[in-house]
Design a protein around this motif. Structure first.
Motif, PDB file in Angstrom:
ATOM      1  N   PHE A 215     -14.728  62.982 -25.305  1.00  0.00           N
ATOM      2  CA  PHE A 215     -14.997  63.407 -26.210  1.00  0.00           C
ATOM      3  C   PHE A 215     -16.576  62.750 -26.513  1.00  0.00           C
ATOM      4  CE2 PHE A 215     -10.801  65.025 -27.550  1.00  0.00           C
ATOM      5  CZ  PHE A 215     -11.048  66.217 -27.876  1.00  0.00           C
ATOM      6  N   ILE A 216     -16.483  62.098 -26.301  1.00  0.00           N
ATOM      7  CA  ILE A 216     -18.027  60.827 -26.007  1.00  0.00           C
ATOM      8  C   ILE A 216     -19.106  61.437 -26.208  1.00  0.00           C
ATOM      9  CG2 ILE A 216     -19.443  58.346 -26.964  1.00  0.00           C
ATOM     10  CD1 ILE A 216     -16.691  58.467 -28.288  1.00  0.00           C
ATOM     11  N   LEU A 217     -18.920  61.585 -24.590  1.00  0.00           N
ATOM     12  CA  LEU A 217     -20.341  62.505 -23.753  1.00  0.00           C
ATOM     13  C   LEU A 217     -19.991  63.602 -24.419  1.00  0.00           C
ATOM     14  CD1 LEU A 217     -19.357  61.213 -20.476  1.00  0.00           C
ATOM     15  CD2 LEU A 217     -20.566  60.115 -21.726  1.00  0.00           C
ATOM     16  N   LEU A 218     -19.567  64.492 -24.201  1.00  0.00           N
ATOM     17  CA  LEU A 218     -19.551  66.457 -25.587  1.00  0.00           C
ATOM     18  C   LEU A 218     -20.341  65.611 -27.229  1.00  0.00           C
ATOM     19  CD1 LEU A 218     -19.038  69.075 -24.732  1.00  0.00           C
ATOM     20  CD2 LEU A 218     -17.451  68.581 -26.580  1.00  0.00           C
ATOM     21  N   SER A 219     -20.074  64.598 -27.195  1.00  0.00           N
ATOM     22  CA  SER A 219     -20.857  64.669 -28.665  1.00  0.00           C
ATOM     23  C   SER A 219     -22.467  63.929 -28.346  1.00  0.00           C
ATOM     24  CB  SER A 219     -20.065  63.522 -29.776  1.00  0.00           C
ATOM     25  OG  SER A 219     -20.389  62.067 -28.779  1.00  0.00           O
ATOM     26  N   TYR A 220     -22.452  63.426 -27.113  1.00  0.00           N
ATOM     27  CA  TYR A 220     -24.352  63.233 -26.713  1.00  0.00           C
ATOM     28  C   TYR A 220     -24.552  64.308 -26.140  1.00  0.00           C
ATOM     29  CZ  TYR A 220     -22.455  58.370 -26.281  1.00  0.00           C
ATOM     30  OH  TYR A 220     -21.868  57.016 -26.601  1.00  0.00           O
ATOM     31  N   LEU A 221     -24.088  65.381 -26.543  1.00  0.00           N
ATOM     32  CA  LEU A 221     -25.332  66.124 -25.964  1.00  0.00           C
ATOM     33  C   LEU A 221     -25.470  67.145 -27.234  1.00  0.00           C
ATOM     34  CD1 LEU A 221     -22.829  68.150 -23.660  1.00  0.00           C
ATOM     35  CD2 LEU A 221     -24.716  66.979 -22.978  1.00  0.00           C
ATOM     36  N   ASN A 222     -26.103  68.279 -27.523  1.00  0.00           N
ATOM     37  CA  ASN A 222     -27.102  69.227 -28.355  1.00  0.00           C
ATOM     38  C   ASN A 222     -26.097  70.160 -28.926  1.00  0.00           C
ATOM     39  OD1 ASN A 222     -28.361  70.021 -30.089  1.00  0.00           O
ATOM     40  ND2 ASN A 222     -29.668  71.127 -28.404  1.00  0.00           N
ATOM     41  N   TYR A 223     -25.078  69.503 -29.460  1.00  0.00           N
ATOM     42  CA  TYR A 223     -23.610  70.318 -30.048  1.00  0.00           C
ATOM     43  C   TYR A 223     -23.893  71.017 -30.634  1.00  0.00           C
ATOM     44  CZ  TYR A 223     -19.041  70.109 -32.110  1.00  0.00           C
ATOM     45  OH  TYR A 223     -17.922  70.543 -31.965  1.00  0.00           O
ATOM     46  N   LYS A 224     -23.702  72.360 -30.071  1.00  0.00           N
ATOM     47  CA  LYS A 224     -23.368  73.726 -31.071  1.00  0.00           C
ATOM     48  C   LYS A 224     -21.512  73.777 -30.495  1.00  0.00           C
ATOM     49  CE  LYS A 224     -27.810  75.150 -28.772  1.00  0.00           C
ATOM     50  NZ  LYS A 224     -27.799  73.041 -28.410  1.00  0.00           N
ATOM     51  N   ILE A 225     -21.491  73.821 -32.325  1.00  0.00           N
ATOM     52  CA  ILE A 225     -19.508  74.053 -32.461  1.00  0.00           C
ATOM     53  C   ILE A 225     -20.239  76.724 -32.060  1.00  0.00           C
ATOM     54  CG2 ILE A 225     -20.180  75.168 -34.850  1.00  0.00           C
ATOM     55  CD1 ILE A 225     -17.454  73.480 -35.163  1.00  0.00           C
ATOM     56  N   GLU A 226     -21.248  76.973 -32.071  1.00  0.00           N
ATOM     57  CA  GLU A 226     -21.118  78.027 -32.076  1.00  0.00           C
ATOM     58  C   GLU A 226     -20.859  78.481 -30.119  1.00  0.00           C
ATOM     59  OE1 GLU A 226     -23.542  76.365 -32.803  1.00  0.00           O
ATOM     60  OE2 GLU A 226     -24.210  77.249 -35.096  1.00  0.00           O
ATOM     61  N   PHE A 227     -20.846  77.529 -29.030  1.00  0.00           N
ATOM     62  CA  PHE A 227     -20.129  78.188 -28.329  1.00  0.00           C
ATOM     63  C   PHE A 227     -19.075  77.465 -28.172  1.00  0.00           C
ATOM     64  CE2 PHE A 227     -19.871  75.283 -23.984  1.00  0.00           C
ATOM     65  CZ  PHE A 227     -19.775  76.744 -23.081  1.00  0.00           C
ATOM     66  N   LEU A 228     -18.868  76.423 -28.437  1.00  0.00           N
ATOM     67  CA  LEU A 228     -17.563  76.030 -27.931  1.00  0.00           C
ATOM     68  C   LEU A 228     -16.713  76.417 -29.495  1.00  0.00           C
ATOM     69  CD1 LEU A 228     -18.781  72.213 -28.434  1.00  0.00           C
ATOM     70  CD2 LEU A 228     -17.719  73.598 -26.676  1.00  0.00           C
ATOM     71  N   VAL A 229     -16.670  77.138 -30.045  1.00  0.00           N
ATOM     72  CA  VAL A 229     -16.310  78.332 -31.389  1.00  0.00           C
ATOM     73  C   VAL A 229     -14.942  78.933 -30.407  1.00  0.00           C
ATOM     74  CG1 VAL A 229     -17.294  80.627 -31.679  1.00  0.00           C
ATOM     75  CG2 VAL A 229     -15.909  78.916 -33.290  1.00  0.00           C
ATOM     76  N   ILE A 230     -14.963  79.536 -29.516  1.00  0.00           N
ATOM     77  CA  ILE A 230     -14.008  79.801 -28.233  1.00  0.00           C
ATOM     78  C   ILE A 230     -13.605  78.717 -27.735  1.00  0.00           C
ATOM     79  CG2 ILE A 230     -16.116  80.676 -26.389  1.00  0.00           C
ATOM     80  CD1 ILE A 230     -13.090  83.019 -27.842  1.00  0.00           C
ATOM     81  N   PHE A 231     -13.009  77.766 -27.690  1.00  0.00           N
ATOM     82  CA  PHE A 231     -12.957  77.177 -26.451  1.00  0.00           C
ATOM     83  C   PHE A 231     -11.683  76.633 -28.163  1.00  0.00           C
ATOM     84  CE2 PHE A 231     -16.727  77.126 -23.807  1.00  0.00           C
ATOM     85  CZ  PHE A 231     -15.795  77.578 -22.383  1.00  0.00           C
ATOM     86  N   ILE A 232     -12.343  76.295 -29.016  1.00  0.00           N
ATOM     87  CA  ILE A 232     -11.985  75.934 -30.423  1.00  0.00           C
ATOM     88  C   ILE A 232     -10.678  77.088 -30.964  1.00  0.00           C
ATOM     89  CG2 ILE A 232     -11.862  75.104 -32.242  1.00  0.00           C
ATOM     90  CD1 ILE A 232     -14.367  74.467 -32.374  1.00  0.00           C
ATOM     91  N   ILE A 233     -10.856  78.072 -30.441  1.00  0.00           N
ATOM     92  CA  ILE A 233      -9.762  78.812 -31.210  1.00  0.00           C
ATOM     93  C   ILE A 233      -8.985  79.159 -29.423  1.00  0.00           C
ATOM     94  CG2 ILE A 233      -9.373  81.293 -31.339  1.00  0.00           C
ATOM     95  CD1 ILE A 233     -12.226  81.249 -32.419  1.00  0.00           C
ATOM     96  N   LEU A 234      -9.395  79.371 -28.651  1.00  0.00           N
ATOM     97  CA  LEU A 234      -8.261  79.265 -27.610  1.00  0.00           C
ATOM     98  C   LEU A 234      -7.015  77.865 -27.281  1.00  0.00           C
ATOM     99  CD1 LEU A 234     -10.469  80.723 -24.658  1.00  0.00           C
ATOM    100  CD2 LEU A 234      -8.465  82.218 -25.358  1.00  0.00           C
ATOM    101  N   SER A 235      -8.072  77.243 -27.902  1.00  0.00           N
ATOM    102  CA  SER A 235      -7.383  75.422 -27.900  1.00  0.00           C
ATOM    103  C   SER A 235      -5.577  75.674 -28.711  1.00  0.00           C
ATOM    104  CB  SER A 235      -7.343  74.647 -27.709  1.00  0.00           C
ATOM    105  OG  SER A 235      -8.889  74.064 -26.496  1.00  0.00           O
ATOM    106  N   ALA A 236      -6.368  76.167 -30.138  1.00  0.00           N
ATOM    107  CA  ALA A 236      -5.872  75.738 -31.027  1.00  0.00           C
ATOM    108  C   ALA A 236      -4.521  77.110 -30.817  1.00  0.00           C
ATOM    109  CB  ALA A 236      -6.317  76.543 -32.620  1.00  0.00           C
ATOM    110  N   PHE A 237      -4.510  78.161 -30.364  1.00  0.00           N
ATOM    111  CA  PHE A 237      -3.234  79.017 -29.914  1.00  0.00           C
ATOM    112  C   PHE A 237      -2.318  78.686 -28.407  1.00  0.00           C
ATOM    113  CE2 PHE A 237      -5.954  80.876 -33.645  1.00  0.00           C
ATOM    114  CZ  PHE A 237      -5.077  81.458 -34.441  1.00  0.00           C
ATOM    115  N   THR A 238      -3.243  78.644 -27.969  1.00  0.00           N
ATOM    116  CA  THR A 238      -1.949  78.613 -26.521  1.00  0.00           C
ATOM    117  C   THR A 238      -1.967  77.285 -27.070  1.00  0.00           C
ATOM    118  OG1 THR A 238      -4.604  79.005 -25.459  1.00  0.00           O
ATOM    119  CG2 THR A 238      -2.685  77.756 -24.217  1.00  0.00           C
ATOM    120  N   GLY A 239      -1.690  76.224 -27.352  1.00  0.00           N
ATOM    121  CA  GLY A 239      -1.206  74.786 -28.268  1.00  0.00           C
ATOM    122  C   GLY A 239      -0.144  74.989 -28.419  1.00  0.00           C
TER     123      GLY A 239
END
Length: 338
Positions: A136-160
């Protein structure tokens, strides 16, 4: 001697994470991740669980694959010729995928429940909480773009949420719950303070839940009947599960509340609706676990006895109750800090 090795590898696990998140070089961060992997694997093996070797190999293979991808991306970005061929956008995508695989986010979650289902509760808690800090911390060091990660966020939410509905193994159920919470923590990376509050709250809630499961040696849902003789434990265990699901007025509602507020401030209304829907599904399988403890015991409030519990358990119960109902205090502290 056995305890000495456990302490040594445990300290190495903690220090390697601090090396990863405090380094100003991606290569040193990768080295910290590798030391972390080599430190936690002996802790899995030192347990008496007969599946420890299989679990250790599965964990090693997945973490090695993600580390290989991360190292390849780091070396590519350091080489000017390859950096010219692959733009910075592609570098961000590849590094993000490797870190998402390390933390067990969907669709790279396939290893997570299987590995977690064969671990002892102490190592289970370590992977559930501490091992997620570095990715999580290393991911925050990147040029964080929620537009790219939104698909992983939705998939993680409903998969879990959806895959957790059919689980009888409590360790797998908590693993799928963790995948759902990963989606919330990915959103909260938009504000580092909110992520820190969410992660600390999540870690403490899981700590109390796992303490109760360890005390009664419960691993499957049909074993929860063993807790029927101790009504205080039933009540606190149930309240902790409801708090983990984000039900007000418990403390677990607070990090979800401020994360939804963060989404609304960033005009991500559709994402906030989807996240709330996934949380409601999560609450369903928490309630399904609570029903045998609360509703099937007719004398729930009539036979509570304290005399069977020692002073250590009294202290844990007091801490747990204070934490569960500290929503107002927690809110005031957060407003002061921010």
């Amino acid at each position: 001697m056995h305890k000495f090795y456990k302490l040594l590898f445990f300290l190495s696990t903690l220090i390697s994470t601090l090396i990863s998140i405090s380094s100003n070089s991606w290569l040193i961060s990768w080295i910290g991740l590798e030391i972390n992997l080599l430190s936690i694997m002996p802790l899995m093996k030192l347990s008496n669980n007969k599946f420890s070797s299989e679990t250790m190999i599965k964990y090693f293979i997945i973490q090695s694959l993600s580390s290989m991808l991360l190292l390849f991306t780091i070396l590519t970005s350091m080489n000017s010729f390859f950096f010219f061929m692959y733009n910075s956008q592609m570098i961000f995508y590849m590094m993000s995928i490797s870190l998402l695989m390390k933390m067990g986010a969907a669709p790279f979650h396939f290893w997570f429940p299987e590995v977690m289902s064969n671990l002892k509760w102490n190592i289970f808690y370590l992977i559930l909480t501490w091992q997620k800090i570095s990715p999580f911390i290393l991911l925050s060091y990147l040029n964080y773009k929620i537009e790219f990660l939104v698909i992983f966020i939705i998939l993680s939410a409903f998969t879990g949420s959806i895959l957790g509905l059919n689980m009888l193994c409590i360790r797998k159920l908590l693993s799928y719950s963790s995948i759902n919470h990963i989606s919330w923590m990915l959103i909260s990376l938009l504000n580092y303070k909110i992520w820190l509050f969410y992660f600390l709250t999540y870690s403490i809630m899981n700590f109390f839940i796992i303490i109760y499961l360890m005390k009664f040696n419960i691993y499957y849902m049909n074993q929860s009947n063993f807790m029927l003789n101790n009504n205080y434990m039933n009540l606190l265990f149930s309240l902790n599960l409801l708090s983990l699901g984000g039900l007000p007025p418990f403390i677990g509602f607070f990090p979800k509340w401020i994360t939804i507020n963060l989404l609304i401030n960033n005009n991500l209304f559709y994402l906030s609706i989807l996240m709330i829907m996934s949380t409601l599904i999560n609450l369903f399988f928490y309630i399904r676990l609570i029903i045998p403890l609360m509703l099937l015991n007719n004398s729930f409030f009539s036979s509570m006895k304290f005399n069977k519990m020692n002073m250590n358990l009294y202290f844990i119960i007091l801490m747990n109750l204070t934490f569960l109902f500290s929503l107002m205090i927690y809110t005031i502290l957060f407003l002061i800090i921010t």
